[in-house]
Design a protein around this motif. Structure first.
Motif, PDB file in Angstrom:
ATOM      1  N   LYS A 288      -2.380 -30.192 118.956  1.00  0.00           N
ATOM      2  CA  LYS A 288      -1.525 -31.327 119.288  1.00  0.00           C
ATOM      3  C   LYS A 288      -0.135 -30.857 119.722  1.00  0.00           C
ATOM      4  CE  LYS A 288      -3.984 -35.074 118.567  1.00  0.00           C
ATOM      5  NZ  LYS A 288      -4.233 -36.050 119.674  1.00  0.00           N
ATOM      6  N   LEU A 289       0.409 -29.903 118.984  1.00  0.00           N
ATOM      7  CA  LEU A 289       1.757 -29.419 119.273  1.00  0.00           C
ATOM      8  C   LEU A 289       1.846 -28.698 120.607  1.00  0.00           C
ATOM      9  CD1 LEU A 289       2.796 -28.118 115.730  1.00  0.00           C
ATOM     10  CD2 LEU A 289       3.753 -30.090 116.939  1.00  0.00           C
ATOM     11  N   THR A 290       0.749 -28.041 120.997  1.00  0.00           N
ATOM     12  CA  THR A 290       0.741 -27.296 122.263  1.00  0.00           C
ATOM     13  C   THR A 290       0.173 -28.113 123.414  1.00  0.00           C
ATOM     14  OG1 THR A 290      -1.415 -26.332 121.690  1.00  0.00           O
ATOM     15  CG2 THR A 290       0.558 -25.078 121.074  1.00  0.00           C
TER      16      THR A 290
ATOM     17  N   ALA B  82      -3.406 -29.553 114.218  1.00  0.00           N
ATOM     18  CA  ALA B  82      -1.962 -29.675 114.420  1.00  0.00           C
ATOM     19  C   ALA B  82      -1.475 -28.792 115.565  1.00  0.00           C
ATOM     20  CB  ALA B  82      -1.226 -29.322 113.125  1.00  0.00           C
ATOM     21  N   LEU B  83      -1.978 -27.558 115.620  1.00  0.00           N
ATOM     22  CA  LEU B  83      -1.555 -26.629 116.668  1.00  0.00           C
ATOM     23  C   LEU B  83      -1.957 -27.125 118.055  1.00  0.00           C
ATOM     24  CD1 LEU B  83      -2.330 -23.179 114.995  1.00  0.00           C
ATOM     25  CD2 LEU B  83      -0.075 -24.143 115.510  1.00  0.00           C
TER      26      LEU B  83
END
Length: 334
Positions: free
Chosen positions: A269-271, A266-267
């Motif tokens: 993808k978010l960054t 998730a991290l």
């Protein structure tokens, strides 16, 4: 415990719910033969294989998703002979030799007879033994999905050359992953224990690292190569170990995703990170299973058999799987 079916009943192993909700006991009992629904085939088993998934269900690690209900018969990977087909089945008939993936939600693989959907049952040629074929459904399909779908390697040898790392390469998924990756245009680095180095080399790995050495712990290629992709079949490696070893757009495919790996996914993808961790969830398809069986027939893929047990010794096979040091697949024969 008798292996023969008598009076329309069969012997099988089941998981029962004990007094405490999270204690699942493995027992062997006698039950009626299963009946195939309209889109299923009834198979008399010749062999089955164990996967870590099976004992994780028993230990309650997949609760509340599995088991769905009790009693629950574990096991998903089976090979045998069709003895009855549902009214909508068109591809198979009684007497056909097959390999199949039993739905984990219904269970039933660790038994003398099991039902499987026609949609995830494949024909088994005489060149592919029951024991060798039974290893393919979960482990083989996981390796195939990781390599072809997630990483994008073309198994006809075309496509851009990639450097691939396979961790725990002597295990169930790993040993298939080496062979499939080498059908593509890849350079394969593999990790395993010292006792399996020669085996892993014989499967096609270009470089092999003992995971207990400093380079093995750091996942560093002996030739200094960065990895375009990692098929991560081991456990316990943080993202910080992978990242310095990846190319700019490197990808780590985690075949046993944990909560930590899901957070990393998730991290990243978010960054908008170019380096990605991708959790893999198996989406089995009959055509992919048939493809693997055909590779076995052609001599391009083989199952490394760690050990074989009769159904009467299934508890020993179960314990061997839990131990976590099997080389290739653990097979139960009927």
């Amino acid at each position: 415990m008798f292996i023969e079916s008598t009076n329309g009943k069969e012997k099988y192993y089941q998981i029962n719910n004990a007094v405490h909700n999270f204690l699942y006991l493995l027992q062997h009992v006698e039950v009626p033969l299963p009946t195939p629904s309209k889109d299923e085939v009834l198979i008399k088993l010749e062999a089955a294989s164990l996967n870590p998934f099976d004992w994780k269900v028993q230990k309650g690690m997949l609760w509340p998703l599995l088991p769905c209900k009790f009693p629950y018969i574990p096991g998903t990977d089976i090979a045998g002979e069709v003895i009855e087909v549902g009214k909508s089945v068109r591809k198979f008939k009684p007497g056909d030799k097959v390999v199949a993936l039993v739905s984990p939600f219904s269970g039933g693989g660790l038994a003398e007879f099991a039902v499987a959907k026609e949609s995830i049952t494949a024909s088994r040629p005489s060149e592919a033994s029951a024991s060798e074929s039974a290893g393919l459904p979960v482990a083989g399909l996981t390796a195939h999905q990781a390599i072809t779908k997630t990483i994008g390697i073309k198994l006809d040898g075309s496509g851009e050359r990639k450097n691939v790392l396979i961790t725990a390469a002597s295990g169930g998924v790993g040993h298939y992953a080496i062979q499939l990756a080498k059908l593509g245009n890849t350079h394969v680095t593999a990790t395993c224990g010292a006792r399996n180095i020669e085996l892993v080399k014989s499967l096609g790995a270009d470089e092999v690292i003992d995971y207990k050495t400093p380079d093995g712990a750091a996942l560093k290629s002996p030739s200094g190569k960065k990895y375009d992709a990692v098929i991560h079949c081991a456990v316990g490696f943080p993202w910080s170990t992978f990242e310095p070893n990846l190319t700019l757009n490197g990808k780590v495919v985690d075949i046993t995703p944990s909560s930590a790996s899901m957070l990393t996914f998730a991290l990243k993808k978010l960054t908008f990170s170019k380096k990605q961790l991708v959790p893999l969830f198996l989406l089995p398809k009959r055509e992919d299973l048939q493809y693997l069986i055909d590779l076995v027939k052609e001599g391009k893929l083989k199952t490394v058999l760690d050990s074989k047990y009769p159904l009467t010794k299934a508890e020993d096979a179960w314990a061997k799987s839990i131990d976590g040091h099997a080389t290739g697949k653990i097979i139960i024969e009927f």
